[in-house]
Design an enzyme around this catalytic site. Structure first.
Site, PDB file in Angstrom:
ATOM      1  N   CYS A 135       0.838  -1.200   0.000  1.00 39.90           N
ATOM      2  CA  CYS A 135       0.000   0.000   0.000  1.00 39.90           C
ATOM      3  C   CYS A 135       0.866   1.240   0.000  1.00 39.90           C
ATOM      4  O   CYS A 135       1.476   1.574  -1.008  1.00 39.90           O
ATOM      5  CB  CYS A 135      -1.004  -0.006   1.160  1.00 39.90           C
ATOM      6  SG  CYS A 135      -0.313  -0.467   2.753  1.00 39.90           S
ATOM      7  N   CYS A 137       2.452   2.573   3.307  1.00 41.69           N
ATOM      8  CA  CYS A 137       2.930   2.821   4.669  1.00 41.69           C
ATOM      9  C   CYS A 137       4.221   3.639   4.618  1.00 41.69           C
ATOM     10  O   CYS A 137       5.128   3.336   3.838  1.00 41.69           O
ATOM     11  CB  CYS A 137       3.160   1.506   5.405  1.00 41.69           C
ATOM     12  SG  CYS A 137       1.642   0.534   5.547  1.00 41.69           S
TER      13      CYS A 137
END
Lengths: 227, 112
Positions: A135, A137
Site C-alpha cells: 500500500c 505505509c
C-alpha cells in the site's frame, strides 16, 4: 493552494470561514500544478457529498476537518531532517535512535503513534531503501505525506526486484560493492533511513546539516549531498 | 498485471514488472487533503468507527479494475463510503441523494 478560493461547492457559512484563513498561510506548496482544479470527477463529488452529510448530521465538524488538514500541512521532511542532523552530530543520540526509534524521536518531541519506528543506518557498504509494496505505509509524522511516486504501481512493484534500476532513475548510482537492502513496510512498522553524512561537512551546525538532508535520502532513493 | 503468482489480490504487486517510476512531484489537492483528514478523524477517538486494518481490507477488496484504475485518494474515498455504510454511520440512499444534489449544484454553477 489556489483552489481554495474556487471551492464554492457548498453553502455552509461555517466552512467558508476557513478557506481564506487557510489560503493565507505561507507554506511552499511548490510550483503550480494542473491538479489544482475544480472537482470534476465522480469521486471528488463523492468527497463533497460525504463531507456535507457528515457535517449536517454532526458526525464531523467543518472546523475539525480544517484543523486536521492544517495539522498535516505542517508535517514535512524537514522534521525528519532534524532527526538525521541530530544523529550525525550526537553519537549517543544516534545509538539511541538506532536502538529504539520511537523513544529517540520522542526526545525531540516527535511521535509515531501506534507504530514501531525502525531507523536504518546507511554506511559505505550498506544502503537501505524503503518501499511499501502492499500500500503506502510511510513515516508520515516524520516525513509528511508520501510523494505520489512512493504510492505508484511502478515503485511498489519494482523496488523489491530491481532496486538498482529504480535507484538509477532517481539519479542514484551506487558502487557495486555497496549492498542494497530493500525494506518493505507493514501496517505496524515504519522505516526511516539514516543517510550517510556527506564528506566535507565537518564542523557544520545541526541546522546547516539538516538543510542537506533531502526527503528522498530518508526514503533511501537518494543519498545526502553537501552541495 | 500479476506476472508472478496466480491468485494474488490486486494490491499485492511487489516483484511485478512495471514501467519507469514517474517522479513528478504532486502537491495534494484540497479534495485529497480533506479525504485524508476525514479518514483520520473517523478512525481516531472519540469516533473510532473502524480501525486501520478495516480501511486496508476495504481498499484491498476493490475489484482489480477499480484498484488499478483509481487514483490513490479515489480509493480512499470509495473506502470511506463503504465503511460509513458498513458501520451504519450513513446509509447508501442518503449518500446517493446528496451526491445527486452536489452534482446538480455543480452543473448549475458551471453552466451559470
Amino acid at each position: 493552494m489556489h483552489d481554495h478560493e474556487h471551492d464554492h461547492d457548498h453553502d455552509h457559512d461555517h466552512d467558508h470561514d476557513h478557506h481564506h484563513e487557510h489560503a493565507d498561510h505561507g507554506h511552499d506548496h511548490g510550483p503550480f500544478q494542473p491538479d489544482l482544479k475544480e472537482p470534476s470527477e465522480e469521486w471528488e463529488f463523492l468527497e463533497i457529498a460525504l463531507r456535507e452529510l457528515m457535517i449536517e448530521k454532526d458526525i464531523l465538524t467543518a472546523r475539525e476537518i480544517q484543523q486536521k488538514i492544517e495539522e498535516w500541512d505542517g508535517k514535512c521532511p524537514e522534521i525528519g531532517a532534524r532527526v538525521v542532523a541530530k544523529a550525525w552530530t550526537d553519537p549517543a543520540f544516534k545509538a539511541r535512535l538506532l536502538a529504539d526509534g520511537n523513544a529517540a524521536v520522542g526526545e525531540l518531541g516527535l511521535e509515531v503513534p501506534g507504530l514501531k519506528l525502525v531507523v536504518l543506518e546507511n554506511t559505505p557498504k550498506l544502503h537501505h531503501m524503503v518501499v511499501c509494496t502492499l500500500c503506502s505505509c510511510y513515516p508520515r509524522t516524520i516525513l509528511g505525506l508520501p510523494p505520489l511516486w512512493y504510492k505508484s504501481r511502478e515503485y511498489r512493484s519494482r523496488a523489491v526486484r530491481e532496486p538498482r534500476s529504480v535507484l538509477a532513475e532517481f539519479g542514484t548510482a551506487l558502487p557495486v560493492d555497496v549492498e542494497v537492502r530493500v525494506v518493505d513496510s507493514t501496517a505496524d512498522c515504519r522505516f526511516l533511513v539514516l543517510p550517510e553524512r556527506p564528506a566535507g561537512t565537518d564542523g557544520w551546525s545541526e541546522e546547516r546539516l539538516a538543510a542537506v538532508v533531502s526527503r528522498d535520502s530518508m526514503i533511501g532513493t537518494a543519498v545526502a549531498r553537501a552541495a | 498485471m500479476g506476472d508472478a503468482t496466480q491468485g494474488r489480490k490486486p494490491h499485492d504487486m511487489g516483484g511485478d514488472s512495471a514501467g519507469p517510476v514517474d517522479r513528478e512531484e504532486h502537491e495534494p489537492t484540497l479534495t485529497e487533503r480533506r479525504i485524508d483528514a476525514m479518514m483520520q478523524l473517523l478512525r481516531q477517538k472519540p469516533r473510532a468507527f473502524w480501525v486501520t486494518d478495516e480501511n486496508r481490507r476495504t481498499i484491498e477488496s476493490l475489484s482489480p479494475e477499480s484498484y488499478r484504475d483509481s487514483r490513490y485518494y479515489q480509493k480512499w474515498c470509495l473506502a470511506m463510503r463503504s465503511l460509513l455504510i458498513e458501520k451504519g454511520v450513513l446509509d447508501a440512499a442518503e449518500i446517493d441523494a446528496k451526491l445527486a444534489e452536489v452534482k446538480a449544484r455543480r452543473g448549475k454553477t458551471e453552466a451559470g
